[in-house]
Design a protein around this motif. Sequence first.
Motif, PDB file in Angstrom:
ATOM      1  N   GLU A  23       5.122  -8.438   2.914  1.00  0.00           N
ATOM      2  CA  GLU A  23       5.177  -7.938   1.540  1.00  0.00           C
ATOM      3  C   GLU A  23       6.558  -8.247   0.983  1.00  0.00           C
ATOM      4  O   GLU A  23       7.564  -8.067   1.661  1.00  0.00           O
ATOM      5  CB  GLU A  23       4.931  -6.428   1.490  1.00  0.00           C
ATOM      6  N   ASN A  46       9.595  -8.048  -2.170  1.00  0.00           N
ATOM      7  CA  ASN A  46      10.171  -7.208  -3.205  1.00  0.00           C
ATOM      8  C   ASN A  46      11.007  -8.066  -4.142  1.00  0.00           C
ATOM      9  O   ASN A  46      11.482  -9.143  -3.767  1.00  0.00           O
ATOM     10  CB  ASN A  46      11.055  -6.120  -2.576  1.00  0.00           C
ATOM     11  N   ASN A  89       7.442  -2.598  -3.128  1.00  0.00           N
ATOM     12  CA  ASN A  89       6.988  -3.985  -3.029  1.00  0.00           C
ATOM     13  C   ASN A  89       5.875  -4.219  -4.047  1.00  0.00           C
ATOM     14  O   ASN A  89       5.163  -3.284  -4.430  1.00  0.00           O
ATOM     15  CB  ASN A  89       6.478  -4.287  -1.619  1.00  0.00           C
ATOM     16  N   ASP A  90       5.713  -5.464  -4.472  1.00  0.00           N
ATOM     17  CA  ASP A  90       4.742  -5.719  -5.534  1.00  0.00           C
ATOM     18  C   ASP A  90       3.877  -6.941  -5.241  1.00  0.00           C
ATOM     19  O   ASP A  90       4.254  -7.823  -4.450  1.00  0.00           O
ATOM     20  CB  ASP A  90       5.460  -5.900  -6.873  1.00  0.00           C
ATOM     21  N   ALA A  91       2.719  -6.980  -5.881  1.00  0.00           N
ATOM     22  CA  ALA A  91       1.748  -8.052  -5.667  1.00  0.00           C
ATOM     23  C   ALA A  91       2.257  -9.392  -6.164  1.00  0.00           C
ATOM     24  O   ALA A  91       1.940 -10.444  -5.595  1.00  0.00           O
ATOM     25  CB  ALA A  91       0.432  -7.698  -6.364  1.00  0.00           C
ATOM     26  N   THR A 121       4.885 -10.751  -3.766  1.00  0.00           N
ATOM     27  CA  THR A 121       4.192 -10.974  -2.489  1.00  0.00           C
ATOM     28  C   THR A 121       3.333 -12.233  -2.546  1.00  0.00           C
ATOM     29  O   THR A 121       3.314 -13.035  -1.597  1.00  0.00           O
ATOM     30  CB  THR A 121       3.336  -9.753  -2.125  1.00  0.00           C
ATOM     31  N   ASN A 173       4.490 -15.497  -0.370  1.00  0.00           N
ATOM     32  CA  ASN A 173       3.579 -16.068   0.625  1.00  0.00           C
ATOM     33  C   ASN A 173       3.161 -17.484   0.262  1.00  0.00           C
ATOM     34  O   ASN A 173       2.893 -18.299   1.144  1.00  0.00           O
ATOM     35  CB  ASN A 173       2.360 -15.161   0.795  1.00  0.00           C
ATOM     36  N   VAL A 196       0.053 -13.513   4.412  1.00  0.00           N
ATOM     37  CA  VAL A 196      -0.626 -12.261   4.112  1.00  0.00           C
ATOM     38  C   VAL A 196      -2.082 -12.534   3.731  1.00  0.00           C
ATOM     39  O   VAL A 196      -2.418 -13.579   3.161  1.00  0.00           O
ATOM     40  CB  VAL A 196       0.110 -11.508   2.983  1.00  0.00           C
ATOM     41  N   LEU A 242      -4.764  -7.285   1.524  1.00  0.00           N
ATOM     42  CA  LEU A 242      -3.661  -6.494   0.975  1.00  0.00           C
ATOM     43  C   LEU A 242      -3.838  -6.316  -0.531  1.00  0.00           C
ATOM     44  O   LEU A 242      -3.728  -5.202  -1.049  1.00  0.00           O
ATOM     45  CB  LEU A 242      -2.322  -7.168   1.266  1.00  0.00           C
ATOM     46  N   LEU A 273       2.420  -2.324  -4.776  1.00  0.00           N
ATOM     47  CA  LEU A 273       1.737  -2.148  -3.491  1.00  0.00           C
ATOM     48  C   LEU A 273       2.155  -0.809  -2.877  1.00  0.00           C
ATOM     49  O   LEU A 273       2.766  -0.743  -1.814  1.00  0.00           O
ATOM     50  CB  LEU A 273       2.084  -3.300  -2.546  1.00  0.00           C
TER      51      LEU A 273
END
Length: 471
Positions: A134, A136, A180-182, A185, A189, A206, A210, A242
């Motif tokens: 995840e 940030n 943390n945020d989508a 993330t 990734n 990920v 999630l 998240l």
Amino acid sequence: MSLRLSQLYIRCWQLLHLCMGIICWGASTTTNAQTPDSIALEVKFALNYLEKSQCALTIEGKEYAGEWPAYMQMHTRFVLLGTRHKYRDSNSFTTIGIHNLLAEMYLSDTALQEIRPMLLKAYPEICSYATDLEFNFWKKMSPNRDLQRGAEPQPVPLVRRPTQYKLNSRYINNAANVENDADDTASGNLAIWYHNRIFGTNDSLVSHRLFDAFLDENRKNRHWYNYLFNGLPNSSAYMTWLGKEAEFKRWNILKTIGHNQTFFLKSSICYPTPYQPYIPYGTNDLDAVVNANVLTYLAKKGELPQSRGRVGAKNFIEHQAKMQRWRRAATYYPNRYHFHYAVAKALAAGDSSLRPTAKIMLSHLVASQRDNGSFRSRRKVNHRDVVQSSAYALLAMLYFKEAGVDVPKEKIGLLVQFLSRQKQQEKDQIYWKGGVFFSGGTVVRNVLYFTSDAYTTALIALGLQKFLQLY
């Protein structure tokens, strides 16, 4: 001996080709008539700038090896945040964004070998923003001050915060310690995915699960910004943060307004807890650009069909486009053309369900292009932000073209000419002045900005490369 002569011949030919390119580029700059060689040289000189501007050394608390310069600034005075300031800031969005743009350029043309060292330098810095895959927006750092009354916990926990922008009160420091945020993330990734593909590694990625764990459905809360501007309650789209939001037994907008009006009281859901990750306003939110970025990552990874949130995200994005909410569709991205760019990128990555939205967006792009080829955002967004708007519009149209949408060549050609006239040259480097690529969101979306010359330059460099390849 013959081998040495052959190598000397090749080097001389390359030097001659470069000199001829510089002559053509100089002539095209004077006459505003571009050629493929002059555009290719602009790409090369832009890469030179990105190579030279990438940070080489870490100065703890100030800048970090592998990143590119970005700035956090106040456009005007705002409560708790102070008056006009501009400070260098280390954040994942800038470094990941430039890394991913460069990675896409390299995968399109592996002859651009100068990109590989930049990617390798950026990758460890990107990973420093991750916790169990995840990501940030900010890295964990020691607090700038005490964050609660009385004794501090021992040892003092690290928190998320700006690198150099000095936050004064306990309240605003605790509010900066975001969850943390989508968005980060998905982009982080995607950087790992690019790294694996380019360098042959097998670093973990990920799962779609999630993002599917944080969907806009069966909630006991709702963000006031989404209530006012975004419609579609229980959209099943991907939410931004998240983490667990505050919940009401029975939610209504009046309760949200009450808590927002009393944000400074500990009884308000908006009040941040010291040393605990914070969701702004205590309430998760929906952002159309964030949803598009998640779709892009899942499409690249090949997990889009397995994700429950893909349909809700598509419907939410399409709804915003049909309602022509160009300036309100995204909570954290105030430039209206960032919406077009993010959706076009997701379509080109493989989410074909966005094709109807692409046609709506292309119509808006064609209608809003100015006579000189440029695009501009609202007056409030960095004084109309013409270069950044034009960069996003260029890539949006090129991604649409890449995905099979019929885009008029003359529209893109005129835009490329305009952006070429805006470049800044320093010997064998060129760059474009950075516009607003991110903001604080909601009430400070037109006040608290993030800008980066390097990020804007990387956007345009990719756009120029795509233009040469597609036309």
